[in-house]
Design an enzyme around this catalytic site. Structure first.
Site, PDB file in Angstrom:
ATOM      1  N   ASP A   8      11.556   3.084  -1.665  1.00 22.44           N
ATOM      2  CA  ASP A   8      10.668   2.078  -2.215  1.00 22.44           C
ATOM      3  C   ASP A   8      11.400   0.740  -2.139  1.00 22.44           C
ATOM      4  O   ASP A   8      12.616   0.707  -1.936  1.00 22.44           O
ATOM      5  CB  ASP A   8      10.311   2.444  -3.664  1.00 22.44           C
ATOM      6  CG  ASP A   8       9.471   1.377  -4.319  1.00 22.44           C
ATOM      7  OD1 ASP A   8       8.456   0.972  -3.709  1.00 22.44           O
ATOM      8  OD2 ASP A   8       9.828   0.933  -5.430  1.00 22.44           O
ATOM      9  N   ASP A  10      10.661  -2.700  -4.278  1.00 18.87           N
ATOM     10  CA  ASP A  10      10.913  -3.429  -5.526  1.00 18.87           C
ATOM     11  C   ASP A  10      11.505  -2.508  -6.591  1.00 18.87           C
ATOM     12  O   ASP A  10      10.927  -1.484  -6.931  1.00 18.87           O
ATOM     13  CB  ASP A  10       9.616  -4.059  -6.033  1.00 18.87           C
ATOM     14  CG  ASP A  10       9.010  -5.028  -5.028  1.00 18.87           C
ATOM     15  OD1 ASP A  10       9.778  -5.683  -4.300  1.00 18.87           O
ATOM     16  OD2 ASP A  10       7.775  -5.112  -4.963  1.00 18.87           O
ATOM     17  N   ASN A  53       4.025  -0.372  -1.474  1.00 17.30           N
ATOM     18  CA  ASN A  53       2.711  -0.952  -1.757  1.00 17.30           C
ATOM     19  C   ASN A  53       2.883  -2.456  -1.881  1.00 17.30           C
ATOM     20  O   ASN A  53       3.721  -2.910  -2.648  1.00 17.30           O
ATOM     21  CB  ASN A  53       2.157  -0.435  -3.101  1.00 17.30           C
ATOM     22  CG  ASN A  53       1.736   1.016  -3.066  1.00 17.30           C
ATOM     23  OD1 ASN A  53       1.659   1.630  -2.011  1.00 17.30           O
ATOM     24  ND2 ASN A  53       1.458   1.570  -4.234  1.00 17.30           N
ATOM     25  N   GLN A  54       2.103  -3.215  -1.159  1.00 19.66           N
ATOM     26  CA  GLN A  54       2.166  -4.679  -1.270  1.00 19.66           C
ATOM     27  C   GLN A  54       0.761  -5.234  -1.239  1.00 19.66           C
ATOM     28  O   GLN A  54       0.226  -5.571  -0.189  1.00 19.66           O
ATOM     29  CB  GLN A  54       3.011  -5.269  -0.126  1.00 19.66           C
ATOM     30  CG  GLN A  54       4.488  -4.939  -0.205  1.00 19.66           C
ATOM     31  CD  GLN A  54       5.173  -5.507  -1.429  1.00 19.66           C
ATOM     32  OE1 GLN A  54       4.789  -6.546  -1.955  1.00 19.66           O
ATOM     33  NE2 GLN A  54       6.206  -4.813  -1.930  1.00 19.66           N
ATOM     34  N   CYS A  86       1.540  -0.607   2.451  1.00 23.52           N
ATOM     35  CA  CYS A  86       0.108  -0.536   2.173  1.00 23.52           C
ATOM     36  C   CYS A  86      -0.311  -1.911   1.693  1.00 23.52           C
ATOM     37  O   CYS A  86       0.138  -2.354   0.637  1.00 23.52           O
ATOM     38  CB  CYS A  86      -0.223   0.506   1.113  1.00 23.52           C
ATOM     39  SG  CYS A  86      -1.927   0.266   0.509  1.00 23.52           S
ATOM     40  N   HIS A  88      -3.397  -2.792   0.936  1.00 24.52           N
ATOM     41  CA  HIS A  88      -4.738  -2.721   0.334  1.00 24.52           C
ATOM     42  C   HIS A  88      -4.709  -2.907  -1.171  1.00 24.52           C
ATOM     43  O   HIS A  88      -3.703  -2.660  -1.831  1.00 24.52           O
ATOM     44  CB  HIS A  88      -5.382  -1.363   0.674  1.00 24.52           C
ATOM     45  CG  HIS A  88      -5.404  -1.085   2.140  1.00 24.52           C
ATOM     46  ND1 HIS A  88      -4.676  -0.067   2.730  1.00 24.52           N
ATOM     47  CD2 HIS A  88      -6.037  -1.735   3.148  1.00 24.52           C
ATOM     48  CE1 HIS A  88      -4.875  -0.085   4.041  1.00 24.52           C
ATOM     49  NE2 HIS A  88      -5.689  -1.086   4.318  1.00 24.52           N
ATOM     50  N   CYS A  94      -7.731   3.381  -0.407  1.00 29.89           N
ATOM     51  CA  CYS A  94      -7.249   3.751   0.928  1.00 29.89           C
ATOM     52  C   CYS A  94      -6.426   5.039   0.824  1.00 29.89           C
ATOM     53  O   CYS A  94      -6.124   5.510  -0.265  1.00 29.89           O
ATOM     54  CB  CYS A  94      -6.378   2.625   1.486  1.00 29.89           C
ATOM     55  SG  CYS A  94      -4.876   2.372   0.523  1.00 29.89           S
ATOM     56  N   CYS A  96      -3.364   5.228   2.047  1.00 30.18           N
ATOM     57  CA  CYS A  96      -1.930   4.939   2.151  1.00 30.18           C
ATOM     58  C   CYS A  96      -1.298   4.485   0.847  1.00 30.18           C
ATOM     59  O   CYS A  96      -0.090   4.655   0.656  1.00 30.18           O
ATOM     60  CB  CYS A  96      -1.641   3.938   3.268  1.00 30.18           C
ATOM     61  SG  CYS A  96      -2.698   2.502   3.425  1.00 30.18           S
ATOM     62  N   ARG A  97      -2.067   3.909  -0.056  1.00 31.38           N
ATOM     63  CA  ARG A  97      -1.460   3.361  -1.277  1.00 31.38           C
ATOM     64  C   ARG A  97      -0.877   4.470  -2.142  1.00 31.38           C
ATOM     65  O   ARG A  97      -1.552   5.412  -2.528  1.00 31.38           O
ATOM     66  CB  ARG A  97      -2.516   2.569  -2.061  1.00 31.38           C
ATOM     67  CG  ARG A  97      -1.946   1.848  -3.262  1.00 31.38           C
ATOM     68  CD  ARG A  97      -2.996   0.983  -3.972  1.00 31.38           C
ATOM     69  NE  ARG A  97      -2.442   0.487  -5.218  1.00 31.38           N
ATOM     70  CZ  ARG A  97      -1.574  -0.513  -5.331  1.00 31.38           C
ATOM     71  NH1 ARG A  97      -1.181  -1.164  -4.247  1.00 31.38           N
ATOM     72  NH2 ARG A  97      -1.085  -0.879  -6.490  1.00 31.38           N
TER      73      ARG A  97
HETATM   74 MG   LIG Z   1       9.278  -0.008  -7.112  1.00 28.32          MG
HETATM   75 ZN   LIG Z   2      -3.450   1.284   1.837  1.00 35.67          ZN
END
Ligand SMILES: [Mg+2]
Ligand SMILES: [Zn+2]
Length: 175
Positions: A8, A10, A53-54, A86, A88, A94, A96-97
């Protein structure tokens, strides 16, 4: 088949900003020694793959160019073999998230990865759920959002205070 360490972003590679995003390169504050630690994992034969995830772009908080600039800084400092984002919104549902395993499954397909021989290092239940769904062992690192492993679910395979300690667990596991 390849083995991978999925990371991951962050709270694992860079400082977790509660309620905020690293929207510019200056806001991406890398944690101590992460470049050398990730290099050590690569040297041990693992592919190093970012799984993040972004939704900042979709939320209008940053542009694609901002994300590209942040990613360029990250790649300059940390030796990553591949990056999956990701982009979204949560509401888009979705595949992918995270907590869904879509990015892990896509990475496995694209890089011929044995998921059960791999490890995911993350800092949130969302990371752990994605790993669990993909059959990837999970190491909880306490350098980000989660400060205490008590009650963390799903139960991690290991808990580490720092990325360095998480990497040591990965390297011990091989032998
Ligand atoms: Mg994190
Ligand atoms: Zn996604």
């Amino acid at each position: 088949m390849n083995r991978a360490v999925f990371l991951d972003r962050d709270g694992v590679l860079n400082v977790y900003l509660p309620g905020d995003y690293a929207k510019t390169p200056d806001e991406l504050l890398l944690l101590p020694g992460v470049g050398a630690i990730v290099q050590k994992l690569r040297a041990a034969g693992y592919l190093t793959i970012l799984i993040s995830n972004q939704q900042g772009v979709a939320k209008g908080l940053m542009t694609q160019a901002d994300l590209a600039a942040v990613t360029a800084k990250l790649r300059a400092e940390v030796p990553l073999d591949a990056l999956y984002y990701c982009p979204h919104l949560k509401d888009e549902h979705c595949a992918c998230r995270k907590p869904k395993p879509g990015m892990l499954l896509q990475a496995a397909q694209e890089h011929a990865i044995d998921l059960s021989a791999s490890v995911f290092i993350g800092d949130t239940p969302t990371d752990a759920q994605a790993a669990h769904a993909a059959g990837v062992p999970f190491v909880l690192v306490l350098s980000g959002q989660t400060k205490d492993a008590a009650g963390f679910s799903p139960t991690p395979n290991a808990v580490a205070d720092t990325l360095a300690a998480a990497a040591e667990w990965v390297l011990r596991r091989v032998q």
